[in-house]
Each structure stands twice: as structure tokens, then as C-alpha cells.
Scaffold this active site. Sequence first.
Site, PDB file in Angstrom:
ATOM      1  N   TYR A 241       0.907  -4.477  12.129  1.00 33.84           N
ATOM      2  CA  TYR A 241       0.668  -3.150  11.556  1.00 33.84           C
ATOM      3  C   TYR A 241       1.346  -2.056  12.379  1.00 33.84           C
ATOM      4  CZ  TYR A 241      -2.709  -4.534   7.970  1.00 33.84           C
ATOM      5  OH  TYR A 241      -3.297  -5.074   6.858  1.00 33.84           O
TER       6      TYR A 241
ATOM      7  N   ASN B 200     -10.349  -3.148   2.319  1.00 35.52           N
ATOM      8  CA  ASN B 200      -9.920  -3.248   0.927  1.00 35.52           C
ATOM      9  C   ASN B 200     -11.128  -3.009   0.026  1.00 35.52           C
ATOM     10  OD1 ASN B 200      -7.222  -3.880   1.473  1.00 35.52           O
ATOM     11  ND2 ASN B 200      -7.663  -6.065   1.610  1.00 35.52           N
TER      12      ASN B 200
ATOM     13  N   HIS C  22       0.834  -1.211   0.000  1.00 33.62           N
ATOM     14  CA  HIS C  22       0.000   0.000   0.000  1.00 33.62           C
ATOM     15  C   HIS C  22       0.868   1.259   0.000  1.00 33.62           C
ATOM     16  CE1 HIS C  22      -3.833  -2.121   0.597  1.00 33.62           C
ATOM     17  NE2 HIS C  22      -3.144  -2.935   1.371  1.00 33.62           N
TER      18      HIS C  22
END
Length: 483
Positions: free
Chosen positions: A341, A127, A54
Site C-alpha cells: 500500500y 471494505n 479503488h
Amino acid sequence: MTKRYLTSNQGTTVIDDQHSLTVGERGPILLADTVYFEKTAQFDREKVPERVFHAKGAGAFGYFVPYKSFDFLTQAKFLQNPEKATPVFTRFSVAGGSAGGADTVRDVRGFAVKFYTEEGNYDLICNHVPVFPLRDPLQFADFVHAVKPDPVTNARGGPIAASRFWDFMSLRPESMNFLIYLFSDIGTVKSYRTIQGFGVNTYKWINLHGEEWYVRYCWEPCAGVEYIDSKTATQLAGTDPDVASRDLFDTIAAGESVEFEMRIQTIKVEFECDQQFDILDPTLIWPENLFPLIPVGRMVLNKNPENYFAEVEQSAFSPAAIVPGIDFSNDRVLQGRIFPYGDTQRYRIGTNYLELPVNMPRSHVDNKMQDGFMQIKCNADIANYLPNTLNGGMPAWAPEKGKPSQEYVSGSVGRQEIPGDNYYQPGYRYRSMSGLEKKHLVSNIIESLSLAYEPIQRRMIGHFMRTDSELGNRIAQGLNLNI
């Protein structure tokens, strides 16, 4: 002395930071123990790059307002008052490409929303396709490697790149549903204003009575859903590679807002085992005829970033950022996303990335985490540890809100494949497509798969045949292969 309550770095209250979350008294620590992992990861970095995935994105600020109180489903405060707007920041992105890539290439688009709630940050990671290619997060690094340039030539196109992608997918048949979405026209995007967003993973909502629902999220664009075909995407990649990013910025700069409706699908937790498919499987959708979409509220994006690097490039999201009333399910992919993350951002941006304005919670943050790169928060307490008496024991553990969620877990420890039907849903989706949609899907698959080596082509056609014999035969004919 004013009583203060302990919080995470996201600004959410912490009930207990001295006892790890385990299975039983002597059981292993769970990956879902966000308090432990945040505290430990911060400690690991107390002493003193482009996103891997991303990398290219665009963002905007705005607000979210629920249509009504959802206290019957969740105690989360930002979902209670239709008169109260919660500030948000949303980042759209292209998953596999680099920061210099084109917006229109065939790829997954990220749709990440940060809610700056009064109870701390809530990050909803979505997404633009409703399913994930994998069932186990341990395979995610391999998936990313397979879609990135090969380590020898660093080339993105040609037979080697195609063979690497299709080789991996052909060995992971649970990816079939994902591939049907990706190679339809959904996979090519011209505007972020007209894409959907799907949470993919299954979360829990918990109300004050301790009642629990499994929840999946969907963002529906108020401007309507619109995608482009492969030919248009290729043309724009050469003539206007930043078309989606520019379109988002220009629309808001012209005084128009970009709006999305949040919708959810729900099911009581106790009915999980009554379903004919695994509702925690992120490679599968929840059919809307069985789980109708419930409108929850509207997100309005109406302010552009003032500086791209400071507010978009340095924005950071994590599924671990949740608030009271929202919790994790045992969706294995979600469990595997809880820690990495935030850890990625500590490496990429810095230990104290949550002190950057775009990431900083709007609620009060109070804990004993300290130092590290780019620390700007001044902690005047002499007792930088818990428990303590020198600082009156502050910050104290936060009181529990409502009836706590309780889940009994038992079973042998091992590494096990998650079973599931890999072909029914993608086959059903193919058969529900219009003639033109089928034509584009087949053409897009052939265009990409034709570059791969023949043994890989044959292996993939085997999966397409099991998905739908017509689909498999059309692809085989397009590749001039006798099956």
C-alpha cells in the site's frame, strides 16, 4: 540538548532501526518488518497515476471519540479518553471501476479511515463486505486483472468480461462467501452514509501488561444500513452516476454530520486454536453469536474537502500505519498488504507523499530519511545517518511502552495452500436470507453468469451446488442448464 526520539514517517516511535525483524537469529526477514521496508523503500526512491484499485472515491474530515477507556484491551492512546477527540479523514470508494465510473455499480466499496493520533497515523482499511475473496495475497494482482477490462479490447461488459471474472472465481472456491455478499443487494450502493465497513483482516490489540487479543473491526452507520436493488442501481448509473459522492458532500454541506459507530469482535490470542474455524482466514466471518460486537466509539464526519484532488485524490492509506497497542496478526492477506500500500503511493503520488497535508501525521516526525521527489521537509542535521555522534546520537530509539509482544514462530519454509472450508458459511448465509433476498441474489448471479461461456457456467454451478443445493439448482434452471 533536548532529547528526541526516532519515529517512522507515519510519526510513530521506533524502538530499533538497526536490526531487522527475523525468525530467530539467522532466520529470514519478516514482511511485517515495517521499519525495514519503510526505510528501504524510501532509500530506493531518494533520487529523482489513477489508482489501480479503488480509483473513484469521496471523502470527508471529522473526528473519533471512544465511549470509554479500553486500556484493558489496548494501550493505543486514542482509545483511552472519552473526553478527547481524534481527528480523522475517511475515504469511500468503488473498488474495481475507473475514476469516471458510476457509484452504484455492483462492486466492493472501500471504507478507509485515517486517525491522526498523538502517536502517529493509524490507518484502518475496510471494505463494505465483511469477507475477502482470497486467502493468499500472491493472488491479488490476478484478482484485480480479472475484474478489470481485458487487455485486448479494454471492454468492461459482454461475454469476455463476464467469462474472465467467473473463470477466475470458479478456480478459487474460497471466494464463494465473497460472491454471496457481492451479488446480494449489498453489492449495489446509493449512499455512503448507509453502508457498513468491515476490517476483514484480523489485527492484534495489546495492553500495557502484554496481554493480546485478536480483533476484527466493524463500522455501523448511525443512519441505518440501506442498499438498493440491481434495477435501481442500473437506472442511477445512467441518470446520476455520482449519486453516492454527491450525497455525502451535500449532506455535510447542509450542516448535517455523517456518523458511524466503531464496533469490534475480540478473542484472546491463546484461544486461537480452540476455534472450529481459522479465525485468521479473511474469507470467513466471525459469527456474532460466538464473538459479540463490542461498541467502541463514534466517528463523526462534518467537514468536506476544500479541494478534491489535494485532499481526496492524493489521500493515501496503508495497513502498515499502526500505533503502539495495535499490531499485525499472521493473517496472510494482512501480512501481504503491509508493504504494497505504501509502496503504491510512493509510485503513484511520490516518494514524500506523507508530507502532503491530508497524509501528514499530526505528531512530530523525526528520522534520517531524505530527498526524493517533492521533498519539502528541511532537515538541518549534519549527520543524516544513524548511529551518529556528530548530532548527539539524535534521534534516539524510543523507549518501549509496556510489555512487548513476543511470538515464537517455527516451521519449514515453503509455498503452501491455506486449507479451509469454502462452502459452509456462504451456504448458511444463503439459507438465512429472506425469500426476496434469495430471489435478488439468484437473479443477480444469473444476469452476470449468463454472459460467461458455458464451461465456466457449469464449473460455477458445481460450486453453488456445494454451497447449497437449492441455490445451485435455481441458478442452473435460470441458465437452462441440465446438471
